[in-house]
Each structure stands twice: as C-alpha cells, then as structure tokens.
Design an enzyme around this catalytic site. Sequence first.
Site, short mmCIF file in Angstrom:
data_model
loop_
_atom_site.label_atom_id
_atom_site.label_comp_id
_atom_site.label_asym_id
_atom_site.label_seq_id
_atom_site.Cartn_x
_atom_site.Cartn_y
_atom_site.Cartn_z
N SER A 68 33.77 30.93 42.57
CA SER A 68 33.74 32.12 41.74
C SER A 68 32.29 32.45 41.41
CB SER A 68 34.51 31.86 40.44
OG SER A 68 34.18 32.81 39.45
N LYS A 109 37.22 41.75 44.94
CA LYS A 109 37.45 42.07 46.35
C LYS A 109 37.61 43.56 46.59
CE LYS A 109 37.32 37.76 46.88
NZ LYS A 109 37.10 37.52 45.44
N GLU A 132 38.72 30.11 45.60
CA GLU A 132 37.56 29.86 44.75
C GLU A 132 37.78 28.57 43.97
OE1 GLU A 132 35.93 34.36 43.86
OE2 GLU A 132 36.97 33.29 42.27
N CYS A 181 36.28 45.32 40.66
CA CYS A 181 36.31 43.86 40.64
C CYS A 181 36.17 43.23 42.02
CB CYS A 181 37.56 43.39 39.91
SG CYS A 181 37.38 43.64 38.11
N ASP A 240 40.88 37.94 40.16
CA ASP A 240 40.62 36.56 40.57
C ASP A 240 40.75 35.58 39.41
OD1 ASP A 240 40.02 37.79 42.96
OD2 ASP A 240 38.27 36.53 43.35
N CYS A 284 34.09 41.30 34.36
CA CYS A 284 33.60 40.22 33.49
C CYS A 284 32.09 40.28 33.32
CB CYS A 284 34.04 38.87 34.04
SG CYS A 284 35.84 38.67 34.04
#
Length: 617
Positions: free
Chosen positions: A518, A124, A492, A122, A81, A195
């Site tokens: 996000s 999705k 997002e 991550c 993303d 992240c």
Amino acid sequence: MPQYRSRTSTHGRNMAGARGLWRATGMKDGDFGKPIIAVVNSFTQFVPGHVHLKDLGQLVAREIEKAGGVAKEFNTIAVDDGIAMGHDGMLYSLPSREIIADSVEYMVNAHCADAMVCISNCDKITPGMLMAAMRLNIPAVFVSGGPMEAGKVLLSTGEKKVDLIDAMIAAADDKVTDADVQVMERSACPTCGSCSGMFTANSMNCLTEALGLALPGNGSTLATHADRERLFVEAGHLIVDLARRYYEQDDASVLPRSVASFKAFENAMTLDISMGGSTNTVLHLLAAANEGEVPFTMADIDRLSRRVPVLCKVAPAVANIHMEDVHRAGGIMAILGELDRGGLIHTDLPTVHAATMADALDRWDVKRTKSESVATFFRAAPGGVPTQVAFSQSRRWDDLDLDRETGVIRDVAHAYSKDGGLAVLYGNIALDGCIVKTAGVDASILKFTGKARIFESQDAAVEAILSTGRIQAGDVVLIRYEGPRGGPGMQEMLYPTSYLKSKGLGKACALVTDGRFSGGSSGLSIGHVSPEAAEGGAIGLVEEGDTIEIDIPNRIIRVAVSDEVLSQRRAAMEAKGDAAWKPADRKRVVSQALQAYAALTTSAARGAVRDVSRLRR
C-alpha cells in the site's frame, strides 16, 4: 484533417436510427455537429474518495455544454483498497485497473466519443483511466476528487494529525486501550476524499499534473475546499477547446500520447522519486506507458532513482505532514519548480493547460509567480469539520509555507536526502528487479542482513507477526506466491508492515515479497520481486533460515547461497511437475474472473499488464 469520431453515428441517412436514440438522450438538431465529450465518472458510495463525485460529473457536463459541446456521462467501478485490505477482497484490486481501462475503451469506442474528462481519485481508478487515455489517444483531461483532510486527535503532547494507517497500527498494539483505538478510528478519516497522506491515490493524482494531463492543483487541493470546484469547471471548458484544436485545427499536440511522452514520463517518475510516492506508481506508470507505446521501463526508473533527491516527505514517511501541508507549500507545481531549478526535469513539453511546462511553472510555481490569485489558491486550508460534501468550506491559511530549507518542500541544496525516495534493487532473487520506498526506510537499516522466514500467503505472515515471539528482530519476513499470477492479483501487504510496527519491529525487520505494498506502507518493505515465484522466480527457491542480504545504497538484494545450490533447488522444484511453483499448503478459492486475470497478466517489472499473446487456442 481528422474527422470528429462522433460523426460515425450522428451523420448520414443510414444513421437515422442512431440519431433517434441520441435524441432520446436529450440531443437536439443543433447538437449533432458538436463534439461529443464522455464524462468518465467513478462515483460510488463504497469509497470515501468517491462518495462526493455523484454531482460532479454533471457539473462538468453543464460546463461542457456552456462551451459548445455535448456531454454524456458514465461511471466505472471503483475498489476501496483500504476496505478490501487484509482479506481476499484485495485479490480484486489490481485486476480492477484493467477492467476500468477496458470499460472506458468499451464505452468511448462503442459510442464514438470525441474526447473525455476523467473524474477519478483512488488507487486503481486513476491508473485505469490513464491507461485508457493512452490506449484511445483522444483528447483527455484528468480531474480527481481530491485528498481528504487529515484526521486530528488531541493528545497530552498536543494535537496530532492521523490517518487510517495510524488507526491500523494502534488497533494491533496491545499497549493501546480500546478507548484510544476508538478515538483513532473515529478521527482518522474525517472527510470525503482520497486518504490524506502520500499514498497511492494522491501519488497518482500528483503524477497526472507532472504528465501534463491535469490542471495545477489536481493532486493537492482538498476535496472539501471550494477552490476545487474551479478545477471541474475549467476541465469542462478545456476539453471542448482541446477537441476543437484536434478535430478542427489538426493540432495533434493536445493528444495524450503527445502530452504524456517519454520525457513526460521521466518528469512524472522524477516527481514521484522526489516526494517519496507510493511504490504502486511504478506499476501504474509502466502500465500506462505500455498502453501508449512509450518505451519507459524499469531501467529508466532505476536510472532516475540514482540522481533525484528527496525534496518532500509526507505521511507515512513522516508523521505530521499530509497533502494539505503540501498544498500550503505550493503543491506539485512547487516541487516541479524546485526540480526545474535543479535541472532535473524537462520543461519544453506541452501540457493540456499551457503551451509548455515552463509556461505552467512561470504561472503556478509560488516561488516565481507574482500572481496574488495563485498565492491565494495555495493558501486553501482544511475546514476541520467532518463531511462527505465537496467544496463545503473555504478556509485559508494566513500565509504560505515558502521555507525551502526546513519547510515541507525543500530545494535541492536542502534536500531531505540526496538519494531518491524510491529505488530499484537487483540480485539473485530479483533478476528483473524489485522496488523499495527508501523515503520510508530508517537510515539505520539501509543495509540489512537477516534470516528468511518463509510464508506462502499474506494471511500466514500476519498470523506469525501477531503471535508473540514468532518473528524476532533481525528476521526477514518473506511472503511469496502473492504476485500478479501467484495471488492472483498481487495483494498489498499493508497489514504485515503495519503489524510489524505495532510489535515494535518496524526498524528491526525487513519484509520482502513478490506482492506489492500500500502507499501507506513504510519501513524496510521490498516488493514487486520479479520474476515472481509463480513464474519460476528464485524467490520461490529461498528456504527457511537462508540469509538475505539487502544493500539499498548499492541497489542489491540477494540470498546468500551459491548459484550451484540455487540450480539444485530449481531442479528439485521442476521435478514436482504440476505442483511446481505453487504454494504447498495454501487454501484459497480463486474465482474464474481471477483465473482469467492470472492467465493473461505479466510480471510486475512490466507493470503487471495484460499480454494477450499468452492465449493459446
């Protein structure tokens, strides 16, 4: 007694051809009576959260074989993303969730697999695999790639932890030099893993623990730490045990729909609210519940949000706390432990790794266990060395963060706030509700009134925010026709929220959209407005300069015009015929794949799930 699904293709004279093909994959005579376990991997070199997964599928496969099963690995797609953000690539992110769920169903059902280990990480990918697990309802264990280490930069005030959001904000801030932006960029994402803050990926991996479908530590153990290897090893052995319990002992309690029950979804949402998780988790939990025929709705989320306090704040809600710090404080089991002591979760529910959640907390909650091995596990620390290699370091903190008054994780008596980290707002522009991450909203703007600035695409809003003087303090940036159907794909809005911060407007403006945010977004960012503009939602009737009233404590959002005026505007909109409920001047190429998604998707209030009843023959 249920029969092993795999025997459809491995037993009987008429399956000689299929067995011949199985043999060509490496199966031997003695393998045909064993459970066949799908290892559902998601390795890709496009995504830092997945670059290290290539060998981990085979690690799990070897452990499955040691436990007496047959392992067969395949991969799903995975969209990053952050890389897809800020351009039309983001149109594909949410639709990829459905493709991932479908691809798992296709592979598992086509090959009659008996059970599966889902290796996700991550944004999705975990939701897509979770939807598939609930849809298929065969034994399943989730093990993610783990969070990356926080980036670190040395400033005049000392060392500061950073992530990609900090890099984005710095890049859009004219006061930050090119050299400093370069330093931030090179430091923000130092290792493999999802992240480092409480963004969507980490939020969802934490929620799989609360649902009971993942091992303790799944959401918080760093991707780089040697301790994470144990999760993959244990998952391989555990899934064979679960398969045998179901197919040989008729124990249906191990199935995803038995584990992830309505009460388990309440636990997961309670955790999410208490830790200020990503608003995207609302979409994904609703979608997973829908797949499992669990009657969990926005009304339940609203109900929970009114009684659950904030016990943990992580970036982006606060600057210097990341998943590595949550792990040091005891991880997700510690937060669940505090929620349990506050009487806020159900603990009489089964998990894949313990008879009940109560048993799991007795062993894994650092405030109640006496286990030295558990204490050692949660002292796993970042290595501080940039790397794309899993399990590459074994550094430990000297001690745990057990301070529940001022530490990373608080007890209920010392909560960051009594009001939860997520809230559902309703009003005349959001009859079916909308979502705000209250954990990221400054207390000074929990009630906000401002003039609507209307944009019919994210791109137009970004251009205005970055143009000097076009957006002023007190404005409400309203972005519409970016919902599941209107986008399509429900982009997002990370860049608009980040750029508002860059321009010093993060606490002076609101952003309202039928799109989503996000997990890295914070500020007064209200998304998932339902019904969306493309579905005839009243957000499509708001005009430039209208007054928007936001009252988070009372869960209200509205445009300050009368019902009569809204009715007149609706009639005028409907009179446009084919041009009604469409952006007036937006030029956007929408592929056939995205058109198909738009034709079948539903409201964000339902999780933006597919509804095949929309098909017209």
